[in-house]
Design an enzyme around this catalytic site. Structure first.
Site, PDB file in Angstrom:
ATOM      1  N   ALA A  81      -0.257  10.411  13.818  1.00  0.00           N
ATOM      2  CA  ALA A  81       0.643  11.432  13.280  1.00  0.00           C
ATOM      3  C   ALA A  81       1.954  10.806  12.827  1.00  0.00           C
ATOM      4  CB  ALA A  81       0.908  12.487  14.344  1.00  0.00           C
ATOM      5  N   SER A 124       1.712  -0.994  10.119  1.00  0.00           N
ATOM      6  CA  SER A 124       1.466  -1.254   8.708  1.00  0.00           C
ATOM      7  C   SER A 124       1.932  -2.658   8.351  1.00  0.00           C
ATOM      8  CB  SER A 124       2.258  -0.222   7.897  1.00  0.00           C
ATOM      9  OG  SER A 124       2.426  -0.657   6.574  1.00  0.00           O
ATOM     10  N   TYR A 149      10.493   4.512   5.940  1.00  0.00           N
ATOM     11  CA  TYR A 149       9.133   4.618   6.478  1.00  0.00           C
ATOM     12  C   TYR A 149       8.749   3.325   7.191  1.00  0.00           C
ATOM     13  CZ  TYR A 149       4.145   3.786   6.424  1.00  0.00           C
ATOM     14  OH  TYR A 149       2.885   3.414   6.786  1.00  0.00           O
ATOM     15  N   LYS A 153       7.950   2.185  11.341  1.00  0.00           N
ATOM     16  CA  LYS A 153       6.799   1.435  11.867  1.00  0.00           C
ATOM     17  C   LYS A 153       7.286   0.253  12.712  1.00  0.00           C
ATOM     18  CE  LYS A 153       3.613   4.045  10.356  1.00  0.00           C
ATOM     19  NZ  LYS A 153       2.907   4.871  11.334  1.00  0.00           N
ATOM     20  N   ILE A 216       0.992   1.008 -14.776  1.00  0.00           N
ATOM     21  CA  ILE A 216       0.912  -0.222 -13.961  1.00  0.00           C
ATOM     22  C   ILE A 216       2.331  -0.766 -13.844  1.00  0.00           C
ATOM     23  CG2 ILE A 216       0.055  -2.599 -13.907  1.00  0.00           C
ATOM     24  CD1 ILE A 216      -2.568  -1.600 -14.996  1.00  0.00           C
TER      25      ILE A 216
HETATM   26  N1  UDP Z   1       0.799   0.639  -8.464  1.00  0.00           N
HETATM   27  C1  UDP Z   1       0.783   0.818  -9.822  1.00  0.00           C
HETATM   28  N2  UDP Z   1       0.755   2.094 -10.315  1.00  0.00           N
HETATM   29  C2  UDP Z   1       0.737   3.187  -9.501  1.00  0.00           C
HETATM   30  C3  UDP Z   1       0.739   2.998  -8.105  1.00  0.00           C
HETATM   31  C4  UDP Z   1       0.775   1.703  -7.612  1.00  0.00           C
HETATM   32  O1  UDP Z   1       0.812  -0.143 -10.592  1.00  0.00           O
HETATM   33  O2  UDP Z   1       0.728   4.311 -10.014  1.00  0.00           O
HETATM   34  C5  UDP Z   1       0.815  -0.723  -7.897  1.00  0.00           C
HETATM   35  C6  UDP Z   1       2.047  -1.009  -7.044  1.00  0.00           C
HETATM   36  O3  UDP Z   1       3.104  -1.460  -7.850  1.00  0.00           O
HETATM   37  C7  UDP Z   1       1.506  -2.060  -6.072  1.00  0.00           C
HETATM   38  C8  UDP Z   1       0.026  -1.697  -5.910  1.00  0.00           C
HETATM   39  O4  UDP Z   1      -0.285  -0.868  -7.040  1.00  0.00           O
HETATM   40  O5  UDP Z   1       1.586  -3.329  -6.651  1.00  0.00           O
HETATM   41  C9  UDP Z   1      -0.263  -0.934  -4.628  1.00  0.00           C
HETATM   42  O6  UDP Z   1       0.630   0.138  -4.538  1.00  0.00           O
HETATM   43  P1  UDP Z   1       0.503   1.262  -3.432  1.00  0.00           P
HETATM   44  O7  UDP Z   1       1.634   2.227  -3.639  1.00  0.00           O
HETATM   45  O8  UDP Z   1      -0.869   1.835  -3.451  1.00  0.00           O
HETATM   46  O9  UDP Z   1       0.642   0.477  -2.059  1.00  0.00           O
HETATM   47  P2  UDP Z   1       1.848  -0.445  -1.487  1.00  0.00           P
HETATM   48  O10 UDP Z   1       2.925  -0.501  -2.503  1.00  0.00           O
HETATM   49  O11 UDP Z   1       2.236   0.253  -0.248  1.00  0.00           O
HETATM   50  O12 UDP Z   1       1.222  -1.767  -1.230  1.00  0.00           O
END
Ligand code: UDP
Length: 338
Positions: A81, A124, A149, A153, A216
């Site tokens: 949670a 995480s 966040y 953690k 991206i």
């Molecule tokens: N990412 C992206 N477009 C999106 C969401 C995420 O290019 O709409 C990329 C983000 O920049 C990162 C990767 O995908 O390099 C994973 O992102 P996510 O938010 O899923 O996880 P985290 O950042 O927590 O690793």
């Protein structure tokens, strides 16, 4: 054995409840439904063929929590949670600290009062920040996370270490890399809540034309194709690791245990590789555009998960494409419900 699973109707929680039931644990779920829905409970029952006990309330309500401990002989807890949206945590840090840490402390107070051990915490890889080495080992030095966040953690981990040391308790901290995918039954998965922030939910919604194009975030990173690299771990593999970690804790003879495990595949995939794998796995197109980097994103993070293999006998087994195929089946299921 009866295990309290907080957030047991959430994304990773629901998959873990199924694995616990499959391994003959009794499960008591507390979930306030703030990021889940009641039908997940029914689906857990359908998948596992067994019924967990369910209490819908907020863990900040100490008196209700205490009643759960009165009603059940709890042998351990897996604590899912928590609020988990990185961006939102920057706008509402107090809500994140209050929700993620007060609830943790409330459960630990019950554990202390009733002399219960065996606590598994959802942590995480965000606790490593932009690590100086890849792959990331459990011993890789932690850095201050970018987001509130992430800080919850890191603080949660510290609270648990002190708890274990001061009161002779057994604690496991599981550091997840990037969980993806859905249950093979297509009855459990990540529920969409607004516009997705995470890559795979956004890719999925783009493929199903709910979103026009995936953005991206950056193709100028120092990686082979210029896009950032993460370690995407299939949620059912991840759920199974919790059962292994719990079994190890229950079998521990020492009074005080603080175990830490990275849970990842050990393999990094770039954003473009994820998009390509999704298209191949599901024979669909994912239109995308390249945009500027997202603030706070790191270039690369992938796990060395050898310790989990060595000590828990666990290892990620599912390929990226297979995981992404289950995501698409879950999307079709969600659409059939609406
Ligand atoms: N990412 C992206 N477009 C999106 C969401 C995420 O290019 O709409 C990329 C983000 O920049 C990162 C990767 O995908 O390099 C994973 O992102 P996510 O938010 O899923 O996880 P985290 O950042 O927590 O690793």
């Amino acid at each position: 054995m009866t295990i309290l699973v907080t957030g047991g109707l959430g994304y990773i929680g629901s998959h873990t409840v199924v694995e616990l039931l499959n391994n003959n644990f009794d499960v008591v779920i507390v979930d306030d439904l703030s990021n889940s829905e009641k039908f997940i409970l029914k689906n857990i029952e359908e998948v596992a063929g067994k019924k967990p006990v369910f209490y819908p309330f907020d863990l900040k309500r100490k008196e209700l929590l205490s009643q759960v401990f009165d009603a059940h002989q709890i042998d351990g807890c897996i604590n899912f949670a928590a609020y988990k949206a990185v961006g939102e945590s920057q706008e509402k840090p107090l809500d994140y600290y209050e929700n993620n840490l007060f609830t943790l402390i409330n459960i630990l107070q019950e554990f202390k009062k009733r002399n219960i051990s065996n606590f598994i915490f959802s942590s995480s890889c965000t606790v490593y920040g932009q690590a100086d080495e890849q792959p990331i080992h459990e011993s890789t030095p932690l850095k201050t996370p970018e987001s509130s966040y992430g800080k919850t953690k890191q603080m949660g981990e510290e609270i648990l270490k002190d708890f274990a040391t001061a009161y002779q308790k057994k604690v496991t901290l599981l550091r997840y890399f990037n969980p993806i995918g859905s249950h093979p039954s297509a009855l459990l998965g990540e529920l969409p809540l607004g516009i997705p922030n995470n890559l795979v939910p956004y890719v999925t919604q783009t493929a199903s034309k709910i979103r026009e194009k995936l953005s991206i975030w950056g193709n100028d990173y120092p990686t082979e194709d210029g896009t950032a690299i993460r370690d995407y771990i299939y949620v059912v593999d991840l759920a199974k690791a919790h059962v292994k970690a719990l079994q190890k804790l229950l079998n521990e003879t020492s009074e005080t245990v603080i175990d830490i495990y990275n849970l990842g595949t050990g393999k990094g995939s770039s954003v473009l590789e994820v998009v390509g794998a999704f298209e191949r796995a599901n024979h669909v197109e994912v239109p995308y555009q390249i945009c500027a980097r997202r603030a706070g994103d790191i270039t690369i993070a992938f796990a060395n998960a050898d310790k989990a293999e060595r000590e828990l006998g666990w290892k990620a087994e599912t390929t990226l494409e297979e995981a992404l195929r289950t995501t698409w089946e879950w999307q079709k299921y969600l659409e059939s419900r609406s």
